[in-house]
Design an enzyme around this catalytic site. Structure first.
Site, PDB file in Angstrom:
ATOM      1  N   SER A  97       0.814  -1.226   0.000  1.00  0.00           N
ATOM      2  CA  SER A  97       0.000   0.000   0.000  1.00  0.00           C
ATOM      3  C   SER A  97       0.843   1.269   0.000  1.00  0.00           C
ATOM      4  CB  SER A  97      -0.944  -0.002   1.208  1.00  0.00           C
ATOM      5  OG  SER A  97      -1.798  -1.123   1.167  1.00  0.00           O
TER       6      SER A  97
ATOM      7  N   HIS B  96       0.439   4.464   4.246  1.00  0.00           N
ATOM      8  CA  HIS B  96      -0.245   5.167   3.165  1.00  0.00           C
ATOM      9  C   HIS B  96       0.216   6.620   3.062  1.00  0.00           C
ATOM     10  CE1 HIS B  96      -3.896   2.176   3.150  1.00  0.00           C
ATOM     11  NE2 HIS B  96      -2.721   1.582   3.075  1.00  0.00           N
TER      12      HIS B  96
END
Length: 296
Positions: free
Chosen positions: A201, A247
């Protein structure tokens, strides 16, 4: 009979010759082999006069490598026959690691990002703080659930392919790896050391950031990518069990590297582009060292 672009008849009709590779540029120079007009950017020095990139690639013997005059992407990368090759390889690595973990579940414990384990009062023996720095990389290619792998790989294919085509392979790979490492570094810094994290991610959000920068540079409609990014951020902060640190770390790195990639001045483009990547990598190293000192 058809006539090749850039011929002398075209010149007579237009009044002034233009470069056969850049029709908006007038020029008075012609290739000494094929006599096509070439602008200063396309001229390759030969033993007598100048030659065009096409003749050089066909083996004119000028002493210049054919790659020196290959067509370039917006960011200066070399145009390749398969613009998604690296994206396919990255997806293949992620899938291979996932299958390896499914066949041997104990392998996952050695690949995930782990700051330090076991916790006090036991003597820690595992984790980045104990010298297992490779975990910051291996965790980027490790997934536990099929849906997690599928979601990340679809995002990688959707975002990575166009970026690889625009940036070129070397720049694209630098963006992917450094963004992923930036996400790992922020996880290592902020997450409790005994918490294991995994997934691509961070790198995917780096591609998100670079895509936003690229679309703004190309003046394209940014609403779809912004909407998708917002949706992903809502899930990031609204869904338990998701590492928002990875993220955000990847997203910030992707934006910074993206700016360096697409806005670098042409005359020193490679220096600026890889210099920005090097700077972000240096920040990752500093953050990792500071956290390691703190834990040990």
């Amino acid at each position: 009979m058809d006539q090749a672009p850039g011929s002398r008849q075209d010149d007579a009709q237009s009044g002034l010759p233009v470069c056969y590779r850049h029709p908006d540029r007038e020029t008075g120079i012609r290739c000494t082999r094929c006599e096509r007009p070439i602008c200063p950017e396309c001229m390759v020095s030969a033993s007598v006069g100048f030659q065009c990139p096409t003749c050089v690639r066909e083996g004119s013997g000028t002493g210049h490598a054919p790659s020196a005059s290959q067509p370039r992407t917006l960011a200066g990368g070399v145009v390749t026959a398969d613009p998604r090759l690296l994206t396919k390889i990255l997806i293949g690595i992620n899938v291979a690691v996932f299958l390896a973990v499914q066949l041997r579940p104990s392998l996952q414990g050695s690949l995930v990002l782990l700051g330090q384990w076991p916790p006090a009062p036991f003597n820690p023996t595992e984790g980045v703080a104990e010298g297992e720095w490779y975990r910051m990389v291996t965790s980027m290619f490790t997934h536990e659930a099929p849906w997690h792998l599928a979601f990340n790989m679809l995002s990688l294919w959707w975002l990575g392919g166009p970026l690889e085509q625009v940036l070129g392979r070397a720049r694209y790979l630098s963006l992917y790896l450094v963004s992923g490492l930036a996400g790992s570094a922020l996880v290592y810094l902020l997450v409790p050391p005994g918490t294991a994290t995994l997934g691509a991610s961070g790198a995917i959000f780096g591609l998100f950031g670079a895509t936003v920068v690229l679309m703004r540079r190309l003046r394209q409609d940014m609403r779809p990518i912004i909407a998708l990014l917002v949706i992903n951020l809502v899930f990031t902060f609204g869904w338990s069990g998701i590492s928002w640190q990875a993220h955000i770390g990847g997203l910030v790195a992707g934006v910074v590297i993206g700016v360096g990639m697409v806005h670098a001045p042409r005359e020193r483009r490679a220096l600026v582009q890889f210099g920005v990547c090097g700077l972000m990598l240096a920040i990752v190293v500093v953050v990792t060292l500071l956290r390691t000192v703190q834990l040990t």
